[in-house]
Write an enzyme that holds these catalytic residues in place. Structure first.
Site, PDB file in Angstrom:
ATOM      1  N   ASP A  74     -27.493 -39.985  -4.762  1.00 54.79           N
ATOM      2  CA  ASP A  74     -26.576 -39.787  -3.644  1.00 54.79           C
ATOM      3  C   ASP A  74     -26.369 -38.311  -3.335  1.00 54.79           C
ATOM      4  OD1 ASP A  74     -25.181 -39.619  -6.143  1.00 54.79           O
ATOM      5  OD2 ASP A  74     -23.286 -39.677  -5.047  1.00 54.79           O
ATOM      6  N   GLU A 144     -23.010 -40.431  -7.993  1.00 55.82           N
ATOM      7  CA  GLU A 144     -22.511 -39.366  -8.870  1.00 55.82           C
ATOM      8  C   GLU A 144     -21.358 -38.624  -8.221  1.00 55.82           C
ATOM      9  OE1 GLU A 144     -22.428 -35.134 -10.410  1.00 55.82           O
ATOM     10  OE2 GLU A 144     -22.806 -35.880  -8.386  1.00 55.82           O
TER      11      GLU A 144
END
Length: 506
Positions: A74, A144
């Site tokens: 991400d 994350e």
């Protein structure tokens, strides 16, 4: 440009064609799985869509210890206010500017897409005999940036290696051996409305008051730079402007600012009712206030811009999670005087910035807080605060301060799942090998650092106590902002270092 750097960047540009804002990595997860299987590698995934790609050892390294190369899928989706980019569907455009690669008015996702690209290029190079390496596992995690939930959701035994190389650091030449833990708090302030007649006393207008042009940045990596927080500066301006124009002459309708928990808010906006007869007086005051802020933040935020503009209709556009949402403000009502006082009080009272420096590591931020996001809803204002500390008891302390300020303002605070700190081990065998590999490649020692940012190493290490870990990566500037950029020559240096390190495990 080195051919290997070119290959890595080509893979990175392919990754940037796939939407991957935090919590929306499904398409990228599927693409990575297909990439691995198409090259004959064993691939598996788990319930949260983390991906593991197993790469066999090259000849002569079959009995070497397994190594995990880890990064996250991400990215923080930030864009400039005038960008029309839609992160849910538009490819991220990569712009080459000399030795730097940046986005076109958007964050570029080098944090941490470049880790994926490096790992994939390494797997391909080993497959065709360009480099030598032990058994590898490419571990690509989700989500994350919004709380390390991908790492937290890893199943026991999902990967086998006990040497983990995290490729999520942002200064080439540095080896990271420890990081802060973190905790997010959601503060909810109830909103009371009261009727309001815009036609009274000669006529009120609905105005947008905004602060923009701030540097923002990563709330862990750059919190020590003391950059301006758009939310707190706008609250400060509103308090002063109400005193200047008169408490009854300025009435709040809406407050919004920030976008993600780990970015220092680089903008904020408020909508307010103000007599049109007071507009020139307010503009003059705001102009003077802007000059004051430009003097205060001359080094960190030289482009601060304040603007007061009448809104012809009641439509506003609010950015959230990389998407722009259209809203229509209700007519004929404003915040009650009590709501205004409590809201501005809590925004000014919540801690922001460096709270404490480390007693043992000179210059290291030990504990900090980021007043990250404010959103106005129908019956409440939602505020997100993000605390960090490398000392878990101090993390509890500053989280307690957030809760206390919230309670004093009549709000409630709810604390989300936190993540642990990663305590450094300066006697690690992995660290010794990394120092040797770097020195052999470049003729000098790398810097050894502990960082204030949160890394997945803390979570993964808490699940696998016997694992050795280190974090490094190419140079990335201004992550989590539209100014994010990666220093292209640093990619080549990371590659040579990795090549040396992996070869040393024979």
């Amino acid at each position: 440009m080195h051919p290997k750097t070119r290959q890595i960047l080509e893979i990175f540009e392919e990754i940037n064609k796939i939407p991957r804002c935090s919590k929306h990595e499904e398409k990228l997860s599927l693409w990575l799985q297909e990439w691995g299987r198409s090259r004959g590698f064993e691939v598996k995934t788990d319930a949260v869509k983390n991906v593991l790609i197993k790469v066999p050892a090259t000849p002569g390294y079959e009995n070497s210890p397994g190594i995990v190369l880890q990064g996250h899928m991400d990215m923080v989706c930030e864009k400039s206010k005038d960008s029309k980019h839609d992160f849910s569907r538009d490819p991220i455009r990569c712009v080459y500017d000399g030795d730097w690669l940046k986005g076109d008015g958007t964050s570029i996702g080098a944090d941490n897409g470049i880790a994926l690209a490096i790992g994939m290029a390494l797997a391909e190079a080993g497959k065709i005999g360009e480099i030598e390496h032990p058994p590898l596992e490419l571990l690509f995690t989700v989500d994350e940036e919004t709380g390390l939930t991908g790492a937290s959701g890893l199943d026991e035994g999902f990967f086998e290696g006990r040497i983990l190389l995290n490729l999520d650091s942002e200064d080439e030449g540095e080896l990271i051996v420890g990081c802060a833990g973190g905790q997010n708090s959601r503060v909810t302030l109830p909103v009371e409305w009261e009727p309001f007649d815009y036609g009274k006393e000669g006529g009120f207008g609905l105005f947008r008051l905004s602060i923009e042009g701030l540097e923002g940045g990563h709330s862990g990596v750059e919190i020590h730079r003391q950059r301006a927080n758009g939310i707190q500066l706008l609250a400060r301006l509103l308090v002063s402007l109400k005193e200047k124009t008169g408490q009854k002459n300025l009435r709040l309708v809406f407050f919004s600012g920030g976008n993600v928990h780990n970015a220092i808010p680089n903008y904020a906006e408020a909508f307010l009712a103000l007599p049109r007869s007071k507009k020139e007086e307010a503009e003059a005051f705001i102009s003077g206030f802007q000059q004051t802020l430009m003097e205060e933040y001359a080094e960190s935020d030289p482009e601060i811009t304040l603007e007061l503009k009448e809104v012809e209709n009641r439509v506003i556009f609010e950015t959230a999670g990389g998407k722009v949402k259209r809203k229509e403000l209700p007519a004929a009502r404003v915040f009650s005087a009590g709501t205004e006082e409590r809201l501005l009080g809590v925004l000014l009272g919540l801690p922001h910035g460096v709270y404490r420096l480390s007693d043992t590591i000179p210059g290291l931020v030990e504990t900090s807080n980021n007043l990250a996001i404010v959103r106005t809803r129908e019956d409440e204002v939602k505020i997100l605060s993000s605390q960090r500390s490398s000392v878990m008891s101090r993390l509890d302390e500053i989280t307690g301060k957030v809760e206390t300020v919230a309670k004093l303002a009549g709000a409630r605070a709810e604390h989300e799942y936190g993540y642990p700190a990663w305590e450094p081990d300066l006697r690690s065998g992995l660290l010794t090998k990394c120092r040797q590999a770097y020195a052999e490649a470049f003729g000098k020692e790398p810097k050894i650092r502990v960082v204030h940012a949160g890394l997945e190493c803390g979570v993964i290490g808490s699940k696998c106590e016997c694992i050795e870990m280190i974090s490094f990566g190419p140079t990335i500037k201004d992550p989590h902002t539209p100014a994010e950029r990666i220093f292209i020559p640093s990619i080549e240096k990371v590659w040579f270092f990795l090549e040396n390190l992996l070869k040393s495990y024979r």
